[in-house]
Design a protein around this motif. Sequence first.
Motif, PDB file in Angstrom:
ATOM      1  N   SER A  11       0.828  -1.197   0.000  1.00 53.64           N
ATOM      2  CA  SER A  11       0.000   0.000   0.000  1.00 53.64           C
ATOM      3  C   SER A  11       0.871   1.258   0.000  1.00 53.64           C
ATOM      4  CB  SER A  11      -0.901   0.015   1.242  1.00 53.64           C
ATOM      5  OG  SER A  11      -1.455   1.301   1.435  1.00 53.64           O
ATOM      6  N   CYS A 173      -9.897 -12.565   7.073  1.00 53.60           N
ATOM      7  CA  CYS A 173     -10.769 -11.549   7.683  1.00 53.60           C
ATOM      8  C   CYS A 173     -12.172 -12.093   7.872  1.00 53.60           C
ATOM      9  CB  CYS A 173     -10.790 -10.288   6.815  1.00 53.60           C
ATOM     10  SG  CYS A 173     -11.543  -8.889   7.645  1.00 53.60           S
ATOM     11  N   ASN A 196     -11.421  -6.390  13.213  1.00 54.62           N
ATOM     12  CA  ASN A 196     -12.856  -6.218  13.462  1.00 54.62           C
ATOM     13  C   ASN A 196     -13.352  -7.100  14.607  1.00 54.62           C
ATOM     14  OD1 ASN A 196     -12.249  -8.261  11.603  1.00 54.62           O
ATOM     15  ND2 ASN A 196     -14.321  -8.296  10.789  1.00 54.62           N
ATOM     16  N   ASP A 222      -4.873  -7.349   7.986  1.00 52.30           N
ATOM     17  CA  ASP A 222      -5.462  -6.773   6.774  1.00 52.30           C
ATOM     18  C   ASP A 222      -5.028  -5.305   6.643  1.00 52.30           C
ATOM     19  OD1 ASP A 222      -6.757  -6.998   4.361  1.00 52.30           O
ATOM     20  OD2 ASP A 222      -8.752  -6.605   5.155  1.00 52.30           O
ATOM     21  N   TRP A 225      -5.920  -1.521   6.467  1.00 51.56           N
ATOM     22  CA  TRP A 225      -7.307  -1.324   6.903  1.00 51.56           C
ATOM     23  C   TRP A 225      -7.551  -1.992   8.247  1.00 51.56           C
ATOM     24  CZ3 TRP A 225      -6.221  -3.156   1.846  1.00 51.56           C
ATOM     25  CH2 TRP A 225      -6.270  -2.159   0.871  1.00 51.56           C
ATOM     26  N   LEU A 226      -8.732  -1.712   8.820  1.00 52.07           N
ATOM     27  CA  LEU A 226      -9.246  -2.438   9.990  1.00 52.07           C
ATOM     28  C   LEU A 226      -8.354  -2.423  11.224  1.00 52.07           C
ATOM     29  CD1 LEU A 226     -10.782  -5.676   8.392  1.00 52.07           C
ATOM     30  CD2 LEU A 226     -12.008  -3.811   9.516  1.00 52.07           C
ATOM     31  N   ARG A 232      -8.730   2.036  15.987  1.00 49.79           N
ATOM     32  CA  ARG A 232      -9.710   1.987  14.906  1.00 49.79           C
ATOM     33  C   ARG A 232      -9.774   3.309  14.155  1.00 49.79           C
ATOM     34  NH1 ARG A 232     -15.965  -0.149  15.431  1.00 49.79           N
ATOM     35  NH2 ARG A 232     -16.338  -0.319  13.197  1.00 49.79           N
ATOM     36  N   ARG A 235      -4.367   4.271  10.380  1.00 47.08           N
ATOM     37  CA  ARG A 235      -3.681   3.322   9.513  1.00 47.08           C
ATOM     38  C   ARG A 235      -3.283   2.109  10.354  1.00 47.08           C
ATOM     39  NH1 ARG A 235       2.371   4.175   7.172  1.00 47.08           N
ATOM     40  NH2 ARG A 235       2.799   3.502   9.305  1.00 47.08           N
ATOM     41  N   ASN A 236      -3.611   0.942   9.898  1.00 42.56           N
ATOM     42  CA  ASN A 236      -3.235  -0.286  10.589  1.00 42.56           C
ATOM     43  C   ASN A 236      -1.843  -0.712  10.124  1.00 42.56           C
ATOM     44  OD1 ASN A 236      -3.429  -2.620  12.106  1.00 42.56           O
ATOM     45  ND2 ASN A 236      -5.085  -3.518  10.907  1.00 42.56           N
TER      46      ASN A 236
END
Length: 279
Positions: A11, A173, A196, A222, A225-226, A232, A235-236
Amino acid sequence: MLIDSHAHLDSQRYDADREAMLIRARQAGVGLVLSIGIGEGPAEMHQALDLCRDFNGRRQKGANLPRLFASAGIYPHNTTEADEDALAKLDALLAEPEVIACGEIGLDYYHEGAPHFMQRAGLIRQLEIAAARKRPILIHCRGTNESTDAWDDLFLVLEERWRPTGLGGVMHCFGAGWEQARRSLDLGFLVSFAGNLTYPKAQALRDVAARMPLDGILVETDAPWLAPGPQRGQRNEPAMVVETAQVLAGVLGATPNEIASATAANFLRLFNLRQDVGN
Ligand SMILES: [Zn+2]
């Protein structure tokens, strides 16, 4: 050792600090990360492998980094681009020793995008390629709102075309119910939990996780995301998988160390990797 079984390290959101981000993961106890090779479409499928080679090289020279492996696959909504060239590229990538999985592939009826028939056709072609290369698959599956429509279609395809290979895979996920989790285990798949799982409204998912056998689970970020728990919306990154593992430990009545060892052992078994690969 913890393993982040699913992160999109290619990413652009990591372009400014990718090495520092991976060092943070290693410092948090993450010994191995599976770098997902879907890019923004098949033209970028190779990026995960490139990163994997680059950072494993730096690691060999002494950098304090997790060991990386890569996947390659065409995401459900990119199956509109799954022409012969893209499939040949996928086949060539899966031939590389670092590319241990085909994915993430599957069915997504939740978001508007590629028509369902095209997603199914793209999935089936990729299953054929993965089977010939003997690579387990990483499945993305999401139904229309609360419906299990995509899962029902997915299991029809996998029962007929994937079970006979005996190669197994990962339900990445995971967000469905116990019936889907049970059928995944029955197919020889591992069920991977992401950030999540930690969200306040995810009690139904935690109830499913509570019924999972220790030899059937993985954890993942993931990322980007998430992001789990208090992070929350941010950036993860792979270091944050620690948080998901902690919540999973609480749900299963295990210690975080037991979850780390179980999920690492499950990952290494699925992909036939040596026990010391992330040391
Ligand atoms: Zn993903």
